[in-house]
Design a protein around this motif. Structure first.
Motif, PDB file in Angstrom:
ATOM      1  N   LYS A   1      58.745  33.082  39.261  1.00  0.00           N
ATOM      2  CA  LYS A   1      57.811  33.569  40.272  1.00  0.00           C
ATOM      3  C   LYS A   1      56.423  32.996  39.995  1.00  0.00           C
ATOM      4  O   LYS A   1      55.829  33.288  38.957  1.00  0.00           O
ATOM      5  N   PRO A   2      55.904  32.190  40.899  1.00  0.00           N
ATOM      6  CA  PRO A   2      54.587  31.585  40.685  1.00  0.00           C
ATOM      7  C   PRO A   2      53.466  32.616  40.758  1.00  0.00           C
ATOM      8  O   PRO A   2      53.591  33.648  41.438  1.00  0.00           O
ATOM      9  N   LYS A   3      52.398  32.349  40.061  1.00  0.00           N
ATOM     10  CA  LYS A   3      51.220  33.223  40.077  1.00  0.00           C
ATOM     11  C   LYS A   3      50.356  32.858  41.277  1.00  0.00           C
ATOM     12  O   LYS A   3      50.070  31.684  41.503  1.00  0.00           O
ATOM     13  N   VAL A   4      49.959  33.884  42.028  1.00  0.00           N
ATOM     14  CA  VAL A   4      49.231  33.657  43.281  1.00  0.00           C
ATOM     15  C   VAL A   4      47.911  34.421  43.287  1.00  0.00           C
ATOM     16  O   VAL A   4      47.857  35.594  42.901  1.00  0.00           O
ATOM     17  N   LEU A   5      46.857  33.745  43.719  1.00  0.00           N
ATOM     18  CA  LEU A   5      45.551  34.390  43.894  1.00  0.00           C
ATOM     19  C   LEU A   5      45.191  34.368  45.367  1.00  0.00           C
ATOM     20  O   LEU A   5      45.135  33.305  45.987  1.00  0.00           O
ATOM     21  N   TYR A   6      44.954  35.547  45.927  1.00  0.00           N
ATOM     22  CA  TYR A   6      44.499  35.645  47.311  1.00  0.00           C
ATOM     23  C   TYR A   6      43.002  35.886  47.324  1.00  0.00           C
ATOM     24  O   TYR A   6      42.506  36.832  46.698  1.00  0.00           O
TER      25      TYR A   6
ATOM     26  N   SER B   1      50.991  38.544  42.134  1.00  0.00           N
ATOM     27  CA  SER B   1      49.584  38.614  42.533  1.00  0.00           C
ATOM     28  C   SER B   1      48.737  38.819  41.289  1.00  0.00           C
ATOM     29  O   SER B   1      48.736  39.889  40.693  1.00  0.00           O
ATOM     30  N   VAL B   2      48.006  37.789  40.893  1.00  0.00           N
ATOM     31  CA  VAL B   2      47.240  37.853  39.642  1.00  0.00           C
ATOM     32  C   VAL B   2      46.073  38.827  39.725  1.00  0.00           C
ATOM     33  O   VAL B   2      45.560  39.280  38.691  1.00  0.00           O
ATOM     34  N   SER B   3      45.639  39.167  40.935  1.00  0.00           N
ATOM     35  CA  SER B   3      44.486  40.063  41.087  1.00  0.00           C
ATOM     36  C   SER B   3      44.901  41.500  41.377  1.00  0.00           C
ATOM     37  O   SER B   3      44.070  42.316  41.790  1.00  0.00           O
ATOM     38  N   ARG B   4      46.171  41.817  41.142  1.00  0.00           N
ATOM     39  CA  ARG B   4      46.690  43.133  41.540  1.00  0.00           C
ATOM     40  C   ARG B   4      46.012  44.291  40.815  1.00  0.00           C
ATOM     41  O   ARG B   4      46.047  45.433  41.287  1.00  0.00           O
ATOM     42  N   ASN B   5      45.411  44.047  39.660  1.00  0.00           N
ATOM     43  CA  ASN B   5      44.777  45.125  38.902  1.00  0.00           C
ATOM     44  C   ASN B   5      43.256  45.113  38.984  1.00  0.00           C
ATOM     45  O   ASN B   5      42.584  45.842  38.258  1.00  0.00           O
ATOM     46  N   VAL B   6      42.730  44.287  39.874  1.00  0.00           N
ATOM     47  CA  VAL B   6      41.277  44.221  40.036  1.00  0.00           C
ATOM     48  C   VAL B   6      40.764  45.548  40.576  1.00  0.00           C
ATOM     49  O   VAL B   6      41.338  46.118  41.506  1.00  0.00           O
ATOM     50  N   LYS B   7      39.677  46.039  39.996  1.00  0.00           N
ATOM     51  CA  LYS B   7      39.101  47.301  40.438  1.00  0.00           C
ATOM     52  C   LYS B   7      37.774  47.045  41.140  1.00  0.00           C
ATOM     53  O   LYS B   7      37.240  45.948  41.133  1.00  0.00           O
ATOM     54  N   GLY B   8      37.245  48.082  41.732  1.00  0.00           N
ATOM     55  CA  GLY B   8      35.991  47.925  42.460  1.00  0.00           C
ATOM     56  C   GLY B   8      36.231  48.009  43.952  1.00  0.00           C
ATOM     57  O   GLY B   8      37.305  47.695  44.446  1.00  0.00           O
ATOM     58  N   LYS B   9      35.197  48.416  44.684  1.00  0.00           N
ATOM     59  CA  LYS B   9      35.334  48.665  46.110  1.00  0.00           C
ATOM     60  C   LYS B   9      35.846  47.463  46.882  1.00  0.00           C
ATOM     61  O   LYS B   9      36.691  47.570  47.754  1.00  0.00           O
ATOM     62  N   PHE B  10      35.341  46.272  46.577  1.00  0.00           N
ATOM     63  CA  PHE B  10      35.746  45.100  47.339  1.00  0.00           C
ATOM     64  C   PHE B  10      36.469  44.072  46.478  1.00  0.00           C
ATOM     65  O   PHE B  10      36.621  42.929  46.860  1.00  0.00           O
ATOM     66  N   GLY B  11      36.891  44.470  45.295  1.00  0.00           N
ATOM     67  CA  GLY B  11      37.694  43.583  44.465  1.00  0.00           C
ATOM     68  C   GLY B  11      37.010  42.281  44.120  1.00  0.00           C
ATOM     69  O   GLY B  11      37.659  41.230  44.100  1.00  0.00           O
ATOM     70  N   GLN B  12      35.705  42.309  43.847  1.00  0.00           N
ATOM     71  CA  GLN B  12      34.993  41.071  43.543  1.00  0.00           C
ATOM     72  C   GLN B  12      35.414  40.533  42.179  1.00  0.00           C
ATOM     73  O   GLN B  12      35.556  41.271  41.219  1.00  0.00           O
ATOM     74  N   ILE B  13      35.632  39.226  42.134  1.00  0.00           N
ATOM     75  CA  ILE B  13      36.053  38.579  40.893  1.00  0.00           C
ATOM     76  C   ILE B  13      35.096  37.442  40.570  1.00  0.00           C
ATOM     77  O   ILE B  13      34.178  37.140  41.328  1.00  0.00           O
ATOM     78  N   SER B  14      35.323  36.803  39.432  1.00  0.00           N
ATOM     79  CA  SER B  14      34.472  35.692  38.996  1.00  0.00           C
ATOM     80  C   SER B  14      35.323  34.450  38.762  1.00  0.00           C
ATOM     81  O   SER B  14      36.556  34.508  38.731  1.00  0.00           O
ATOM     82  N   LYS B  15      34.658  33.330  38.577  1.00  0.00           N
ATOM     83  CA  LYS B  15      35.375  32.100  38.250  1.00  0.00           C
ATOM     84  C   LYS B  15      36.067  32.227  36.899  1.00  0.00           C
ATOM     85  O   LYS B  15      37.131  31.639  36.669  1.00  0.00           O
TER      86      LYS B  15
END
Length: 344
Positions: free
Chosen positions: A185-190, A222-236
Motif C-alpha cells: 500500500k503506497p503512502k499518500v499525502l493529500y 494516508s500519511v497525514s491521518r493523525n495530524v491534529k489542529g483545526k485545519f490540519g496544517q503541516i510543514s515541509k
C-alpha cells in the motif's frame, strides 16, 4: 353526498400520512420531530449538493451564500445547471458559522441542515427549529450514509436517498473486490491547499477524515491521518519525514504541480523523485468541487484506486463512470461537464 363522506372518512382512517406533515427522523441516535418538512434551510455548504442529488430542492428556501448571494461552494456550477434560477429563488442566510438568525426565522423553515458537530445548533432548537446533523467530510463514509439517509427522511425523499447510498456502497464493494489480497500500500499525502510560496500546507488529517477513508479504501496509507489542529496544517518537515509515494492536490493547477516539483526543499521526497504529484479531478473549475468532495466521493475513490493500483483496475473506464454519475444524480448531460485533471 353520503358516499363522498364515506370516502373521506376512509382516507382519514387509512391514510393518515396524507393528512399529517409531521415526520420523525432518527439522526445520529437523536430523535427529531419535524412538523413542516416542506420548507428547510441548509447552513452546511457541504450538505447542499445532496439536496439536489436526492431531488429534494423544491423545499429548499435558504443557503449559506456568505452574505453576498454567492454561487454555492460545493458543486455550485452543477447546482446552477440543475436550477438556473437558484440565486433568485433561494435566500442567502449568511455565513455557515454566523448566519442571520432573523433571515432564517423569517423563512419559517420546518428544519435546518447543519454540520453534525456544530455547537450553535442549540440556538435553533431553542427557537423551535429542529436541526438535522450532516457529517460530510467531518466523518467517514458510514457517517455520510447516515447523513444522506436522515436528509432523505426529513425531505420525504427516502427512495432517492437510498439509491444514492446504494451507489456509494456498490462502488466501495467494487474497489474492495479488486484490491482483495493486496499487500503493498503506497503512502499518500493529500494537500487541500498549497500556498503561493509553498509556505502554507494543509492536509486531510483529522480535519478531513472522509479523505482518509477514501485513501484507505483505495488501497493507500494516508500519511497525514493523525495530524491534529483545526485545519490540519503541516510543514515541509512533515512531508520529508513521511516520504509519501504520492501527493494529491485538492486545489491548484498545473502551475502548482510545477512549483512543487521545483521546490528544492522537497526534492528528496519519493513522490517528487518519481513525478507522482497529481491534481484530484474537479469539474467546472471550482476548487471545492474536486472528486474528493463528499458528493463525489465514489468518483474520487475509483480515481484514487486506479492511480495507486493501475494493474488492478485496467478495465476501469473513469470517463464512463463520471458520465453515469452526472447523468444519474444530476440529470445533466455529461458533455456539458468539463473535468480538469482526469486521465483515464
Amino acid at each position: 353526498m353520503k358516499k363522498i363522506f364515506v370516502v373521506l372518512f376512509a382516507l382519514l382512517v387509512f391514510l393518515p400520512s396524507a393528512w399529517s406533515k409531521t415526520i420523525t427522523v432518527y439522526n445520529f441516535g437523536k430523535k427529531i420531530e419535524i412538523k413542516n418538512p416542506d420548507r428547510f434551510v441548509v447552513l452546511f455548504p457541504q450538505a447542499l449538493p445532496f439536496v439536489f442529488m436526492i431531488n429534494a430542492s423544491d423545499g429548499l428556501v435558504g443557503y449559506p451564500g456568505m452574505g453576498r448571494n454567492a454561487v454555492p461552494y460545493f458543486s455550485g456550477q452543477l447546482i446552477l445547471k440543475k436550477m438556473p434560477d437558484f440565486l433568485k429563488k433561494v435566500i442567502d442566510v449568511g455565513y455557515p458559522f454566523g448566519p442571520s438568525i432573523e433571515k432564517i426565522v423569517a423563512l419559517k423553515p420546518g428544519f435546518i441542515v447543519n454540520v453534525n458537530m456544530q455547537a450553535d445548533n442549540e440556538q435553533f432548537e431553542k427557537l423551535g427549529i429542529p436541526v438535522i446533523g450532516f457529517s460530510a467530510c467531518f466523518g467517514n463514509l458510514n457517517d455520510l450514509y447516515q447523513s444522506i439517509n436522515s436528509l432523505g427522511e426529513a425531505t420525504n425523499h427516502v427512495k432517492d436517498a437510498q439509491k444514492l447510498i446504494s451507489y456509494y456502497k456498490h462502488t466501495v464493494e467494487y474497489v474492495e473486490s479488486h484490491l482483495n489480497g493486496i499487500k503493498e500500500k503506497p503512502k499518500v499525502l493529500y494537500l487541500s491547499y498549497q500556498g503561493p510560496k509553498g509556505n502554507k500546507l494543509t492536509s486531510g488529517g483529522q480535519f478531513d477524515t472522509l479523505v482518509n477513508d477514501i485513501i484507505q479504501k483505495a488501497g493507500g496509507i494516508s500519511v497525514s491521518r493523525n495530524v491534529k489542529g483545526k485545519f490540519g496544517q503541516i510543514s515541509k518537515e512533515d512531508i520529508l519525514k513521511w516520504q509519501p509515494d504520492f501527493i494529491l492536490l485538492g486545489s491548484g493547477n498545473k502551475k502548482t504541480i510545477q512549483n512543487i516539483y521545483a521546490d528544492k526543499d522537497l526534492r528528496y521526497v519519493a513522490a517528487i523523485i518519481h513525478k507522482r504529484v497529481y491534481l484530484v479531478p474537479q469539474d467546472g473549475g471550482s476548487l471545492y468541487s474536486n472528486w474528493f468532495a463528499p458528493e463525489k466521493a465514489p468518483l474520487g475513490l475509483l480515481w484514487c484506486a486506479k492511480l495507486l493500483h493501475p494493474q488492478r483496475f485496467k478495465s476501469l473506464n473513469l470517463k464512463s463512470q463520471a458520465d453515469y454519475y452526472y447523468k444519474t444524480f444530476w440529470n445533466i448531460n455529461p458533455d456539458e461537464i468539463h473535468i480538469i485533471g482526469l486521465k483515464n
